[in-house]
Design a protein around this motif. Structure first.
Motif, PDB file in Angstrom:
ATOM      1  N   ALA A  56      32.427  33.745  42.881  1.00 15.67           N
ATOM      2  CA  ALA A  56      33.438  34.554  43.564  1.00 15.67           C
ATOM      3  C   ALA A  56      34.508  35.038  42.589  1.00 15.67           C
ATOM      4  CB  ALA A  56      34.072  33.760  44.697  1.00 15.67           C
ATOM      5  N   ALA A  57      34.958  34.171  41.692  1.00  4.49           N
ATOM      6  CA  ALA A  57      35.993  34.554  40.728  1.00  4.49           C
ATOM      7  C   ALA A  57      35.498  35.652  39.789  1.00  4.49           C
ATOM      8  CB  ALA A  57      36.447  33.336  39.926  1.00  4.49           C
ATOM      9  N   ILE A  58      34.270  35.535  39.326  1.00  2.00           N
ATOM     10  CA  ILE A  58      33.701  36.553  38.438  1.00  2.00           C
ATOM     11  C   ILE A  58      33.508  37.852  39.214  1.00  2.00           C
ATOM     12  CG2 ILE A  58      31.686  37.199  37.037  1.00  2.00           C
ATOM     13  CD1 ILE A  58      33.320  34.986  35.698  1.00  2.00           C
ATOM     14  N   ALA A  59      32.929  37.778  40.405  1.00  4.90           N
ATOM     15  CA  ALA A  59      32.682  38.974  41.214  1.00  4.90           C
ATOM     16  C   ALA A  59      33.986  39.711  41.517  1.00  4.90           C
ATOM     17  CB  ALA A  59      31.962  38.604  42.508  1.00  4.90           C
ATOM     18  N   ASP A  60      35.037  38.964  41.843  1.00  2.00           N
ATOM     19  CA  ASP A  60      36.336  39.576  42.148  1.00  2.00           C
ATOM     20  C   ASP A  60      36.964  40.241  40.928  1.00  2.00           C
ATOM     21  OD1 ASP A  60      36.073  38.741  44.747  1.00  2.00           O
ATOM     22  OD2 ASP A  60      37.496  37.078  44.572  1.00  2.00           O
ATOM     23  N   ALA A  61      36.627  39.760  39.738  1.00  2.00           N
ATOM     24  CA  ALA A  61      37.230  40.279  38.510  1.00  2.00           C
ATOM     25  C   ALA A  61      36.489  41.490  37.935  1.00  2.00           C
ATOM     26  CB  ALA A  61      37.295  39.179  37.458  1.00  2.00           C
ATOM     27  N   LEU A  62      35.269  41.764  38.428  1.00  2.00           N
ATOM     28  CA  LEU A  62      34.485  42.874  37.871  1.00  2.00           C
ATOM     29  C   LEU A  62      35.228  44.193  37.987  1.00  2.00           C
ATOM     30  CD1 LEU A  62      30.870  42.073  39.153  1.00  2.00           C
ATOM     31  CD2 LEU A  62      31.841  41.578  36.916  1.00  2.00           C
ATOM     32  N   PRO A  63      35.156  45.069  37.006  1.00  2.00           N
ATOM     33  CA  PRO A  63      34.436  44.889  35.740  1.00  2.00           C
ATOM     34  C   PRO A  63      35.257  44.066  34.746  1.00  2.00           C
ATOM     35  CG  PRO A  63      35.473  47.035  35.770  1.00  2.00           C
ATOM     36  CD  PRO A  63      35.776  46.386  37.100  1.00  2.00           C
ATOM     37  N   ILE A  64      34.544  43.280  33.948  1.00  2.00           N
ATOM     38  CA  ILE A  64      35.184  42.533  32.865  1.00  2.00           C
ATOM     39  C   ILE A  64      34.418  42.819  31.584  1.00  2.00           C
ATOM     40  CG2 ILE A  64      36.235  40.703  34.242  1.00  2.00           C
ATOM     41  CD1 ILE A  64      33.876  38.922  33.626  1.00  2.00           C
ATOM     42  N   GLU A  65      35.138  42.837  30.482  1.00  2.00           N
ATOM     43  CA  GLU A  65      34.466  43.109  29.216  1.00  2.00           C
ATOM     44  C   GLU A  65      35.245  42.507  28.064  1.00  2.00           C
ATOM     45  OE1 GLU A  65      34.778  47.268  27.586  1.00  2.00           O
ATOM     46  OE2 GLU A  65      35.437  47.629  29.649  1.00  2.00           O
ATOM     47  N   GLY A  66      34.562  42.419  26.953  1.00  2.00           N
ATOM     48  CA  GLY A  66      35.211  41.902  25.761  1.00  2.00           C
ATOM     49  C   GLY A  66      34.326  42.062  24.547  1.00  2.00           C
ATOM     50  N   ARG A  67      34.877  41.757  23.411  1.00  2.00           N
ATOM     51  CA  ARG A  67      34.126  41.762  22.160  1.00  2.00           C
ATOM     52  C   ARG A  67      33.528  40.374  22.022  1.00  2.00           C
ATOM     53  NH1 ARG A  67      32.686  45.670  19.253  1.00  2.00           N
ATOM     54  NH2 ARG A  67      34.601  46.819  19.606  1.00  2.00           N
ATOM     55  N   ALA A  68      32.205  40.297  22.044  1.00  2.00           N
ATOM     56  CA  ALA A  68      31.506  39.015  22.071  1.00  2.00           C
ATOM     57  C   ALA A  68      31.318  38.430  20.680  1.00  2.00           C
ATOM     58  CB  ALA A  68      30.153  39.175  22.752  1.00  2.00           C
ATOM     59  N   SER A  69      31.455  37.130  20.591  1.00  2.00           N
ATOM     60  CA  SER A  69      31.110  36.375  19.393  1.00  2.00           C
ATOM     61  C   SER A  69      29.720  35.804  19.603  1.00  2.00           C
ATOM     62  CB  SER A  69      32.099  35.231  19.177  1.00  2.00           C
ATOM     63  OG  SER A  69      33.391  35.735  18.952  1.00  2.00           O
ATOM     64  N   ARG A  70      28.994  35.597  18.519  1.00  2.00           N
ATOM     65  CA  ARG A  70      27.654  35.009  18.620  1.00  2.00           C
ATOM     66  C   ARG A  70      27.692  33.599  18.074  1.00  2.00           C
ATOM     67  NH1 ARG A  70      21.726  37.573  17.122  1.00  2.00           N
ATOM     68  NH2 ARG A  70      20.596  35.653  17.589  1.00  2.00           N
ATOM     69  N   TRP A  71      27.076  32.670  18.829  1.00  2.00           N
ATOM     70  CA  TRP A  71      26.965  31.275  18.432  1.00  2.00           C
ATOM     71  C   TRP A  71      25.513  30.870  18.644  1.00  2.00           C
ATOM     72  CZ3 TRP A  71      27.132  26.272  21.211  1.00  2.00           C
ATOM     73  CH2 TRP A  71      27.458  25.204  20.367  1.00  2.00           C
ATOM     74  N   GLY A  72      24.700  30.949  17.601  1.00  2.00           N
ATOM     75  CA  GLY A  72      23.262  30.759  17.779  1.00  2.00           C
ATOM     76  C   GLY A  72      22.754  31.874  18.676  1.00  2.00           C
ATOM     77  N   ASP A  73      21.941  31.529  19.664  1.00  2.00           N
ATOM     78  CA  ASP A  73      21.438  32.521  20.626  1.00  2.00           C
ATOM     79  C   ASP A  73      22.290  32.509  21.890  1.00  2.00           C
ATOM     80  OD1 ASP A  73      19.552  33.304  18.825  1.00  2.00           O
ATOM     81  OD2 ASP A  73      17.864  32.344  19.825  1.00  2.00           O
ATOM     82  N   GLU A  74      23.584  32.684  21.683  1.00  2.00           N
ATOM     83  CA  GLU A  74      24.560  32.800  22.765  1.00  2.00           C
ATOM     84  C   GLU A  74      25.596  33.837  22.345  1.00  2.00           C
ATOM     85  OE1 GLU A  74      28.412  30.449  24.622  1.00  2.00           O
ATOM     86  OE2 GLU A  74      27.049  29.341  23.332  1.00  2.00           O
ATOM     87  N   LEU A  75      25.983  34.676  23.297  1.00  2.00           N
ATOM     88  CA  LEU A  75      27.120  35.568  23.118  1.00  2.00           C
ATOM     89  C   LEU A  75      28.185  35.119  24.101  1.00  2.00           C
ATOM     90  CD1 LEU A  75      25.420  39.091  22.976  1.00  2.00           C
ATOM     91  CD2 LEU A  75      26.570  37.919  21.090  1.00  2.00           C
ATOM     92  N   TYR A  76      29.448  35.178  23.698  1.00  2.00           N
ATOM     93  CA  TYR A  76      30.530  34.797  24.611  1.00  2.00           C
ATOM     94  C   TYR A  76      31.778  35.602  24.291  1.00  2.00           C
ATOM     95  CZ  TYR A  76      32.465  32.067  20.772  1.00  2.00           C
ATOM     96  OH  TYR A  76      32.992  31.691  19.556  1.00  2.00           O
ATOM     97  N   PHE A  77      32.589  35.834  25.327  1.00  2.00           N
ATOM     98  CA  PHE A  77      33.874  36.500  25.119  1.00  2.00           C
ATOM     99  C   PHE A  77      34.914  35.900  26.059  1.00  2.00           C
ATOM    100  CE2 PHE A  77      31.884  39.048  28.419  1.00  2.00           C
ATOM    101  CZ  PHE A  77      32.925  39.394  29.278  1.00  2.00           C
ATOM    102  N   SER A  78      36.158  35.908  25.611  1.00  2.00           N
ATOM    103  CA  SER A  78      37.268  35.335  26.374  1.00  2.00           C
ATOM    104  C   SER A  78      37.679  36.250  27.525  1.00  2.00           C
ATOM    105  CB  SER A  78      38.471  35.108  25.470  1.00  2.00           C
ATOM    106  OG  SER A  78      38.156  34.153  24.495  1.00  2.00           O
ATOM    107  N   THR A  79      38.169  35.618  28.610  1.00  2.00           N
ATOM    108  CA  THR A  79      38.639  36.350  29.782  1.00  2.00           C
ATOM    109  C   THR A  79      39.968  35.751  30.230  1.00  2.00           C
ATOM    110  OG1 THR A  79      37.678  34.885  31.444  1.00  2.00           O
ATOM    111  CG2 THR A  79      36.230  36.599  30.549  1.00  2.00           C
ATOM    112  N   ASP A  80      40.588  36.393  31.207  1.00  2.00           N
ATOM    113  CA  ASP A  80      41.794  35.848  31.839  1.00  2.00           C
ATOM    114  C   ASP A  80      41.444  35.046  33.084  1.00  2.00           C
ATOM    115  OD1 ASP A  80      43.455  37.030  29.974  1.00  2.00           O
ATOM    116  OD2 ASP A  80      43.649  38.875  31.127  1.00  2.00           O
TER     117      ASP A  80
END
Length: 124
Positions: free
Chosen positions: A26-50
């Motif tokens: 619900a929190a993610i759905a309510d926040a859409l659209p969300i975006e960021g510059r992703a960092s790679r950690w092995g076979d994972e991408l992640y980016f910070s959000t509020d």
């Protein structure tokens, strides 16, 4: 809304919500659209959000194609293979994550470096 779109650089994926963590979903759905510059950690991408969501049904080991929220870093993560925390071929987060969705096609992700633009948005 059962699906949403994930774009990583010029690759577009259809993601399907999962019921495992309804508060996180619900929190993610309510926040859409969300975006960021992703960092790679092995076979994972992640980016910070509020977005702030507590640990729900969190786990460290996930399936390839998993989208999860990392409460410790307030980040959205996309896993498709082993990370530095993995002990085998399964994706493993640095610490427990709340799974909220999945994508099925992960092959293009292996060609993406850190610094990729990552965007989650409602299905058009």
């Amino acid at each position: 809304m059962d699906e949403f779109t994930v774009v990583v650089d010029d690759h577009e994926f259809t993601a399907t919500w999962v019921a495992e963590n309804p508060e996180t979903r619900a929190a993610i759905a309510d926040a859409l659209p969300i975006e960021g510059r992703a960092s790679r950690w092995g076979d994972e991408l992640y980016f910070s959000t509020d977005i702030e969501v507590p640990i729900e049904n969190a786990r460290e080991t996930v399936e390839p194609g998993t989208l999860a929220y990392w409460p410790q870093g307030q980040a959205v993560c996309l896993f498709w293979g082993p990370t530095p925390a993995s002990t085998d071929d399964e994706p493993r987060a640095a610490s427990p994550v709340n799974v909220f969705a999945r994508i099925t096609e992960t092959t293009p992700l292996s060609r993406i470096d850190g610094g990729a633009r990552m965007r989650l948005s409602s299905k058009k």
